[in-house]
Scaffold this motif. Structure first.
Motif, mmCIF file in Angstrom:
data_model
loop_
_atom_site.group_PDB
_atom_site.id
_atom_site.type_symbol
_atom_site.label_atom_id
_atom_site.label_comp_id
_atom_site.label_asym_id
_atom_site.label_seq_id
_atom_site.Cartn_x
_atom_site.Cartn_y
_atom_site.Cartn_z
ATOM 1 N N ALA B 43 0.885 -1.278 0.069
ATOM 2 C CA ALA B 43 0.070 -0.111 -0.030
ATOM 3 C C ALA B 43 0.906 1.317 -0.029
ATOM 4 O O ALA B 43 2.045 1.083 0.505
ATOM 5 N N SER B 44 0.223 2.433 -0.447
ATOM 6 C CA SER B 44 1.021 3.610 -0.479
ATOM 7 C C SER B 44 1.372 3.902 1.096
ATOM 8 O O SER B 44 0.385 3.801 1.965
ATOM 9 N N GLY B 45 2.434 4.239 1.089
ATOM 10 C CA GLY B 45 3.079 4.550 2.803
ATOM 11 C C GLY B 45 3.405 3.344 3.452
ATOM 12 O O GLY B 45 3.705 3.355 4.670
ATOM 13 N N LYS B 48 7.858 1.073 0.972
ATOM 14 C CA LYS B 48 8.555 0.600 -0.124
ATOM 15 C C LYS B 48 9.957 1.284 -0.380
ATOM 16 O O LYS B 48 10.642 0.872 -0.673
ATOM 17 N N SER B 49 9.544 2.897 -0.710
ATOM 18 C CA SER B 49 10.536 3.407 -1.201
ATOM 19 C C SER B 49 11.663 3.391 -0.110
ATOM 20 O O SER B 49 12.834 3.318 -0.497
ATOM 21 N N GLU B 177 8.526 2.545 -8.792
ATOM 22 C CA GLU B 177 7.302 2.746 -9.623
ATOM 23 C C GLU B 177 8.060 3.409 -10.762
ATOM 24 O O GLU B 177 7.650 4.553 -11.333
ATOM 25 N N HIS B 210 2.633 -0.902 -8.139
ATOM 26 C CA HIS B 210 1.126 -0.952 -7.654
ATOM 27 C C HIS B 210 0.329 -1.856 -8.550
ATOM 28 O O HIS B 210 -0.967 -2.271 -8.379
HETATM 29 N N1 LIG Z 1 11.921 11.644 6.439
HETATM 30 C C1 LIG Z 1 10.816 11.139 6.928
HETATM 31 N N2 LIG Z 1 10.431 11.417 8.399
HETATM 32 C C2 LIG Z 1 9.249 10.723 8.545
HETATM 33 N N3 LIG Z 1 8.603 10.082 8.063
HETATM 34 C C3 LIG Z 1 8.798 9.748 6.817
HETATM 35 C C4 LIG Z 1 9.939 10.231 6.076
HETATM 36 N N4 LIG Z 1 10.219 9.504 4.847
HETATM 37 C C5 LIG Z 1 9.224 8.532 4.799
HETATM 38 N N5 LIG Z 1 8.335 8.699 5.819
HETATM 39 C C6 LIG Z 1 7.127 8.032 6.262
HETATM 40 O O1 LIG Z 1 7.445 6.806 5.950
HETATM 41 C C7 LIG Z 1 6.321 5.738 5.391
HETATM 42 C C8 LIG Z 1 6.786 5.340 4.231
HETATM 43 O O2 LIG Z 1 7.130 6.041 3.136
HETATM 44 P P1 LIG Z 1 7.549 5.677 1.582
HETATM 45 O O3 LIG Z 1 7.856 6.586 0.912
HETATM 46 O O4 LIG Z 1 8.769 4.342 1.844
HETATM 47 O O5 LIG Z 1 6.251 4.810 1.312
HETATM 48 P P2 LIG Z 1 5.995 4.010 -0.075
HETATM 49 O O6 LIG Z 1 5.536 2.445 0.443
HETATM 50 O O7 LIG Z 1 7.133 4.288 -1.102
HETATM 51 O O8 LIG Z 1 4.652 4.799 -0.398
HETATM 52 P P3 LIG Z 1 4.289 5.037 -2.181
HETATM 53 O O9 LIG Z 1 3.767 4.022 -2.805
HETATM 54 O O10 LIG Z 1 3.066 6.092 -2.010
HETATM 55 O O11 LIG Z 1 5.266 5.577 -2.700
HETATM 56 C C9 LIG Z 1 5.330 6.976 5.009
HETATM 57 O O12 LIG Z 1 4.070 6.871 6.060
HETATM 58 C C10 LIG Z 1 6.095 8.192 5.339
HETATM 59 O O13 LIG Z 1 5.246 9.334 5.691
#
Ligand SMILES: Nc1ncnc2c1ncn2[C@@H]1O[C@H](COP(=O)(O)OP(=O)(O)OP(=O)(O)O)[C@@H](O)[C@H]1O
Ligand SMILES: [Mg+2]
Lengths: 482, 231
Positions: B43-45, B48-49, B177, B210
């Motif tokens: 899921a988003s958040g 993954k990144s 992505e 996704h």
């Molecule tokens: N520098 C930071 N400080 C605090 N929280 C962070 C930071 N960077 C990311 N997060 C939090 O970590 C969580 C994961 O972020 P991430 O970017 O890895 O999500 P994602 O799985 O890649 O989402 P998406 O699919 O939308 O790209 C998120 O809830 C984000 O708010």
């Protein structure tokens, strides 16, 4: 490698950085040119001041000091080559014309707008052994001739008398009594030499023109009371002198010492008269450095003090080197140069601040790029180097161009000055003000290297600050920077 | 010898908001074998990144180990991490992340400059350029070498970014992505290309996406849920 490639590419795409380069160019250029001209002027001024002053001057002598007394004491020093008495006093002049006295000998073209003069009584025969006395007169003569004027008497007697024929002509013109037979005429007026600027635009004065000298002296009666008495004596204008030191030339009138002594109550023919002097000018062995002169000065002070205190205890004579005699003036010029340099340093600071601001802005703009470079395997060091190298390029360009332009400007300074004058009638450096045939300048390699290296290091330093910021960025944060 | 190209062992990552700890990854175990194409869903958040950044040594885990070819590398110094990243990993991002001042080929060449001195680079400039041209040709951009990013379409930009990631012959490509910002047709093209590269170069891919359909085409699918990797 990437830091060079990107630094150049970023600069190429950001013309604001040219501002920083221009700033450095202007700052380096002005630091070199202004300093160069200033140093040239100072060197000229020092040469002139040197020419106007004896090597050493024994001064702060007690009232009614005898020259003979000091002479016998000082001449024993191995480094003393010649000695000459000086008698300083103050006075004012009036030029006699046909009908009325002209309102003094005014300075028409000078900062010293005053008819007062410092009288310096000299013994010409001795004076020319000690200072460039003949040269002073010769300089004034050649310059007056250049101006199409001749205020000089070629033959001056030991009392600086003008040739009898000249005085006779002046007397006739003013309707004063003259002997029946002109051949029987002998000069009566002692001569007086004025600084060239004083008479430069005075068309009514010629050699032989009488000048009435007015002065004041304090005399102490036998009962101990003292009072001021006015003194007056006629002198004949005997020509002009020019040492080149404006302060000296504008304020001093040279007169023979004996008539001045007589005016002050010490006529050589009177019983009990003193061969007055207020200073003794000393010529020291040629080629002594200023430090060596200072040592000689200390010895002379001691000799003079001993000699004077034998007669009258409490005397504290001083001996000044030519630099010390003109300390106030020389220091003022040096201070002026220092102040100007300081102002120009402020220009440099502004220029480097500009560089700092543009590079700092660039780091912020390029945050995302910094993240990408990290992802590609760029080290923080390499990323910082992008920005220090930008600074390097800006600084190097600015310094090299500024220094080049500066040197070029100095070399063609007179050409530029002349050209501007011809084109616009405006003189950047008014040479006539300083009575110089050319705008003087001096290229000081040490200074140029210091300016170049200093500005370059300063640029590197201000580039290093944003570079450090770039190097410390967190790659993950930079990548997600919006 | 048979260690996975890239692996994570009980990797945890938390962010702090003031004094409050926000755990994102709570013990991730994951291995990507050589030549394997792994899809990472979540899921988003979900983080993954964040995980990708940790695996690519752009960030350090709060605890746990990252291994390259079985060697733990997560606590190397900054400079050494940069060097490893350069040799071992290629990144592809959703938003291309090209340098706007540089042309397509210059963006690709940049990857070869990162760890070389001017002299080194100068000596090798011909072969490097030939390699860059070849890779750009491989991604179908031989006609776009001297275009700037602004003069390229989204799909073309992403191809440049992929070429850039490939130039140094990395062991693993971490793609976050890569088609997320492209229309479906272009996305398909780009994905076909990635599959081809995976086959031809035997290059490992960890692909964040996704798109379930797309994920199914990969050798293996892993999901990130509640800070852990599942199946
Ligand atoms: N520098 C930071 N400080 C605090 N929280 C962070 C930071 N960077 C990311 N997060 C939090 O970590 C969580 C994961 O972020 P991430 O970017 O890895 O999500 P994602 O799985 O890649 O989402 P998406 O699919 O939308 O790209 C998120 O809830 C984000 O708010
Ligand atoms: Mg993400």
């Amino acid at each position: 490698m990437f830091s060079w490639a990107l630094a150049l590419r970023y600069l190429q795409r950001r013309w604001v950085n040219v501002l920083g380069t221009i700033g450095v160019i202007v700052a380096v250029w002005s630091l070199i040119v202004v300093r160069g001209v200033f140093s040239g002027f100072i060197e000229d001024i020092r040469t002139d001041v040197r020419r106007s002053s004896p090597d050493l001057l024994v001064t702060t002598l007690p009232h009614a000091t005898s020259f003979a007394l000091l002479q016998s004491a000082l001449k024993n020093d191995p480094d003393v080559v010649a000695l000459a008495p000086r008698l300083r006093h103050y006075g004012t002049f009036f030029q006699r014309t046909g009908n009325a006295a002209m309102q003094s000998i005014e300075l028409e073209f000078s900062n010293v707008d005053s008819s007062f003069v410092q009288l310096v009584g000299v013994d010409p025969a001795r004076e020319r052994e000690v200072t460039a006395f003949d040269d002073w007169i010769e300089r004034a003569r050649t310059r007056s001739l250049r101006d199409g004027m001749d205020h000089s008497a070629p033959q001056l007697g030991p009392e600086l008398q003008v040739p009898a024929a000249d005085e006779l002509r002046a007397r006739k013109r003013l309707g004063l009594a003259v002997p029946e037979a002109a051949t029987a005429f002998r000069s009566l007026w002692p001569g007086i030499l004025l600084g060239r600027e004083r008479t430069r635009f005075n068309r009514t004065i010629t050699v032989g023109t009488p000048l009435d000298l007015l002065s004041v002296d304090y005399v102490t009666a036998k009962d101990g009371t003292s009072r001021a008495v006015t003194l007056q004596r006629a002198f004949a204008f005997a020509g002009t002198f020019q040492t080149g030191a404006r302060l000296f030339d504008d304020s001093v009138a040279l007169v023979p010492i004996e008539p001045l002594r007589s005016m002050l109550g010490h006529d050589a023919l009177d019983d009990g008269s003193v061969d007055l002097c207020t200073d003794v000018a000393v010529r020291a062995t040629d080629g002594l450095t200023i430090e060596q002169l200072r040592i000689v000065a200390q010895r002379l002070t001691t000799l003079a003090r001993t000699a004077l205190n034998e007669a009258r205890p409490g005397a504290s004579p001083e001996t000044l080197t030519w630099e010390e005699q003109n300390a106030v003036f020389l220091d003022a010029v040096d201070t002026e140069r220092a102040m100007t340099t300081l102002v120009l340093f402020a220009v440099m600071l502004i220029a480097t601040f500009l560089i700092f601001a543009t590079l700092h802005m660039m780091v912020t703009q390029k945050t995302k790029d910094i993240g990408i470079l990290c992802a590609l395997g760029g080290s923080p060091r390499g990323i910082g180097q992008i920005f220090t190298r930008c600074g390097f390029v800006i600084g190097a360009l600015g310094v090299v161009m500024g220094a080049g332009l500066g040197l070029l400007t100095l070399h063609s300074l007179n050409g530029i000055n002349d050209w501007l004058f011809e084109q616009t009638g405006f003189e950047l450096f008014p040479r006539t003000l300083f009575d110089l045939p050319k705008v003087p300048y001096r290229i000081e390699p040490g200074w140029i290297v210091a300016v170049a290296v200093g500005s370059f290091l300063l640029t590197l330093f201000v580039a290093w600050l944003p570079a450090r910021k770039a190097a410390r960025m967190q790659p993950v944060k930079s990548l997600s920077y919006e | 010898m048979n260690a996975p190209a890239l692996s994570a062992h009980d990797v945890k990552k938390s962010y702090w908001l003031g004094k409050r700890e926000i755990p994102i990854l709570k013990g991730v175990n994951l291995a990507v074998e050589r030549g394997e194409m792994v899809a990472l869903l979540g899921a988003s958040g979900a983080g993954k990144s964040t995980l990708l950044h940790l695996l690519g040594l752009l960030d350090t885990p709060t605890s746990g180990e990252i291994r390259f070819d079985g060697q733990p590398v997560h606590n190397f110094k900054v400079g050494a991490r940069a060097k490893l990243r350069h040799q071992f990993v290629g990144f592809v991002f959703q938003f291309y992340h090209l340098i706007p001042e540089l042309t397509a080929i210059q963006n690709v060449l940049l990857a070869a400059m990162m760890q070389k001195s001017v002299c080194q680079y100068w000596k090798e400039r011909r072969t490097t350029r030939a390699a860059a041209e070849q890779i750009l040709d491989e991604v179908g951009l031989s006609q776009r070498l001297s275009h700037r990013p602004a003069e390229l379409s989204g799909g073309e930009r992403q191809r440049v970014a992929i070429a850039r990631a490939l130039l140094q012959n990395p062991r693993v490509v971490l793609a976050d992505e890569p088609t997320g910002n492209l229309d479906s047709e272009t996305a398909d093209d780009v994905m076909q290309m990635l599959f081809r590269i995976n086959r031809e170069r035997q290059l490992a891919f960890l692909l964040v996406t996704h798109n379930e359909d797309l994920a199914r085409k990969c050798h293996r699918v892993v999901r990130l849920r509640d800070g852990m990797v599942v199946g």
